[in-house]
Design an enzyme around this catalytic site. Structure first.
Site, PDB file in Angstrom:
ATOM      1  N   ASP A  12      45.680  -4.567  46.262  1.00 59.94           N
ATOM      2  CA  ASP A  12      44.345  -3.971  46.303  1.00 59.94           C
ATOM      3  C   ASP A  12      43.527  -4.555  47.460  1.00 59.94           C
ATOM      4  OD1 ASP A  12      42.329  -2.310  45.505  1.00 59.94           O
ATOM      5  OD2 ASP A  12      41.673  -3.553  43.817  1.00 59.94           O
ATOM      6  N   GLY A  13      42.617  -3.739  47.977  1.00 59.15           N
ATOM      7  CA  GLY A  13      41.669  -4.228  48.985  1.00 59.15           C
ATOM      8  C   GLY A  13      41.856  -3.636  50.374  1.00 59.15           C
ATOM      9  N   TRP A  17      39.104  -3.981  53.499  1.00 65.53           N
ATOM     10  CA  TRP A  17      39.567  -4.643  54.733  1.00 65.53           C
ATOM     11  C   TRP A  17      39.176  -3.789  55.934  1.00 65.53           C
ATOM     12  CZ3 TRP A  17      42.816  -3.495  58.825  1.00 65.53           C
ATOM     13  CH2 TRP A  17      43.309  -4.555  59.573  1.00 65.53           C
ATOM     14  N   ASN A  60      44.590   7.430  41.292  1.00 71.95           N
ATOM     15  CA  ASN A  60      44.357   7.556  42.742  1.00 71.95           C
ATOM     16  C   ASN A  60      44.425   9.015  43.219  1.00 71.95           C
ATOM     17  OD1 ASN A  60      45.999   4.388  43.578  1.00 71.95           O
ATOM     18  ND2 ASN A  60      43.833   4.800  43.228  1.00 71.95           N
TER      19      ASN A  60
HETATM   20  C1  IPE Z   1      44.974  -0.053  41.634  1.00 70.60           C
HETATM   21  O1  IPE Z   1      43.975  -0.167  42.591  1.00 70.60           O
HETATM   22  C2  IPE Z   1      46.038   0.861  42.125  1.00 70.60           C
HETATM   23  C3  IPE Z   1      46.815   0.390  43.266  1.00 70.60           C
HETATM   24  C4  IPE Z   1      46.730  -0.764  43.835  1.00 70.60           C
HETATM   25  C5  IPE Z   1      47.777   1.325  43.742  1.00 70.60           C
HETATM   26  P1  IPE Z   1      42.628   0.695  42.508  1.00 70.60           P
HETATM   27  O2  IPE Z   1      41.794   0.256  43.645  1.00 70.60           O
HETATM   28  O3  IPE Z   1      42.944   2.132  42.419  1.00 70.60           O
HETATM   29  O4  IPE Z   1      42.024   0.210  41.116  1.00 70.60           O
HETATM   30  P2  IPE Z   1      40.506   0.239  40.587  1.00 70.60           P
HETATM   31  O5  IPE Z   1      40.056   1.648  40.734  1.00 70.60           O
HETATM   32  O6  IPE Z   1      39.731  -0.688  41.440  1.00 70.60           O
HETATM   33  O7  IPE Z   1      40.606  -0.240  39.178  1.00 70.60           O
HETATM   34  C1  IPE Z   2      44.733  -0.404  47.429  1.00 70.68           C
HETATM   35  O1  IPE Z   2      43.614  -0.505  48.235  1.00 70.68           O
HETATM   36  C2  IPE Z   2      45.634   0.729  47.850  1.00 70.68           C
HETATM   37  C3  IPE Z   2      45.601   1.896  46.965  1.00 70.68           C
HETATM   38  C4  IPE Z   2      44.951   1.976  45.830  1.00 70.68           C
HETATM   39  C5  IPE Z   2      46.356   3.057  47.369  1.00 70.68           C
HETATM   40  P1  IPE Z   2      42.295   0.330  47.967  1.00 70.68           P
HETATM   41  O2  IPE Z   2      42.375   1.587  48.729  1.00 70.68           O
HETATM   42  O3  IPE Z   2      42.035   0.452  46.510  1.00 70.68           O
HETATM   43  O4  IPE Z   2      41.207  -0.631  48.621  1.00 70.68           O
HETATM   44  P2  IPE Z   2      39.738  -0.935  48.092  1.00 70.68           P
HETATM   45  O5  IPE Z   2      39.860  -1.389  46.675  1.00 70.68           O
HETATM   46  O6  IPE Z   2      38.967   0.337  48.230  1.00 70.68           O
HETATM   47  O7  IPE Z   2      39.241  -2.016  48.999  1.00 70.68           O
HETATM   48 MG    MG Z   3      41.027  -0.690  45.159  1.00 69.26          MG
END
Ligand code: IPE
Ligand code: IPE
Ligand code: MG
Length: 248
Positions: A12-13, A17, A60
């Site tokens: 995540d993140g 980033w 997602n």
């Molecule tokens: C969880 O991350 C799913 C993946 C890393 C693929 P999200 O960014 O979608 O989760 P929430 O929405 O913060 O709980």
């Molecule tokens: C995780 O990063 C990747 C996926 C969920 C596909 P995010 O896209 O959730 O990144 P943040 O949480 O918005 O920073």
């Molecule tokens: Mg996320």
């Protein structure tokens, strides 16, 4: 250092980033893919037999269409570029989640990669795609109900092990360690049944910044944890010793 048999990671993140650098979110996902390549290699080097990566959740799909499309493209590119490495490094690809919702092109390259790496034994790379744990549990329950209705399974036979066999993760051991990056301390519908006794490790580091040292830090912390599985500390110690003796 104690090596988990099964490591699961919520990557995540990526978006944050990119936002911190005033880049489009997809730039974060691109950097995230590079980290996936590095971490997969490192886990294989460390001798971790099962690695599960949460790459795209069921929820997602609700993201802007543009981001979903870019993520699917990135996934296709990743699989294309990694096949040679997987073959060379003896890595087997497995996929969990509701594949039916993935675009046909992605499904086909996943299937090609899966079958090309089927016999590989060093490490199983398990990608969670279009994955939601409640969805997985419901699909399993529906199948179990049908088997009971058709008398292929009895209600009495249904136990922990039979239930696990109906999940997408059938054949994989439960994760011993879960890492989540980016400072969020939640499970986000990931492996709810399978994580029952996993050690949880949360780090503030955003996934695109997560490197080998971060992985080692998590594994060192895991090595220091005492896993009790409901026993007292003294009992757990005795179990550990007798398991060790059995192995010798
Ligand atoms: C969880 O991350 C799913 C993946 C890393 C693929 P999200 O960014 O979608 O989760 P929430 O929405 O913060 O709980
Ligand atoms: C995780 O990063 C990747 C996926 C969920 C596909 P995010 O896209 O959730 O990144 P943040 O949480 O918005 O920073
Ligand atoms: Mg996320």
């Amino acid at each position: 250092m104690k090596i988990p048999r099964h490591l699961a990671i919520i990557m995540d993140g990526n978006g944050r980033w990119a936002e911190q650098r005033s880049l489009p979110r997809i730039a974060g996902h691109q950097q995230g893919v590079k980290v996936v390549q590095e971490i997969v290699r490192e886990c294989s080097k460390l001798g971790i037999p099962y690695l599960t990566l949460y790459a795209f959740s069921f929820e997602n799909w609700k993201r802007p269409q543009e981001e979903v499309r870019s993520l699917m493209e990135l996934l296709t590119l990743y699989l294309r570029s990694e096949l040679q490495t997987m073959l060379k490094e003896n890595i087997r690809l497995n996929v969990i989640g509701d594949a039916a919702r993935l675009p046909a092109g992605v499904r086909s390259i996943l299937e090609q990669t899966r079958s090309a790496t089927e016999g590989n034994q060093r490490m199983t790379l398990n990608l969670a795609l279009s994955y939601g744990s409640r969805d997985e549990v419901l699909r399993a329950v529906r199948r179990i109900c049908l088997e009971i209705r058709d008398q292929r399974l009895s209600v009495e036979e249904l136990d922990d092990e039979v239930f696990s066999r109906h999940l997408d993760t059938a054949g994989l051991p439960d994760p011993d360690l879960l890492i989540r990056t980016s400072g969020e301390t939640r499970i986000s519908n990931f492996l709810l049944w399978q994580l029952a006794y996993a050690e949880l490790y949360f780090t503030e580091t955003l996934w695109p910044d997560f490197g080998r040292e971060d992985l080692h830090r998590a594994l060192e912390e895991f090595s220091r944890r005492e896993r009790r599985f409901g026993l007292t500390g003294a009992q757990a110690q005795r179990e550990k010793l007798s398991n060790r003796e059995e192995r010798h």
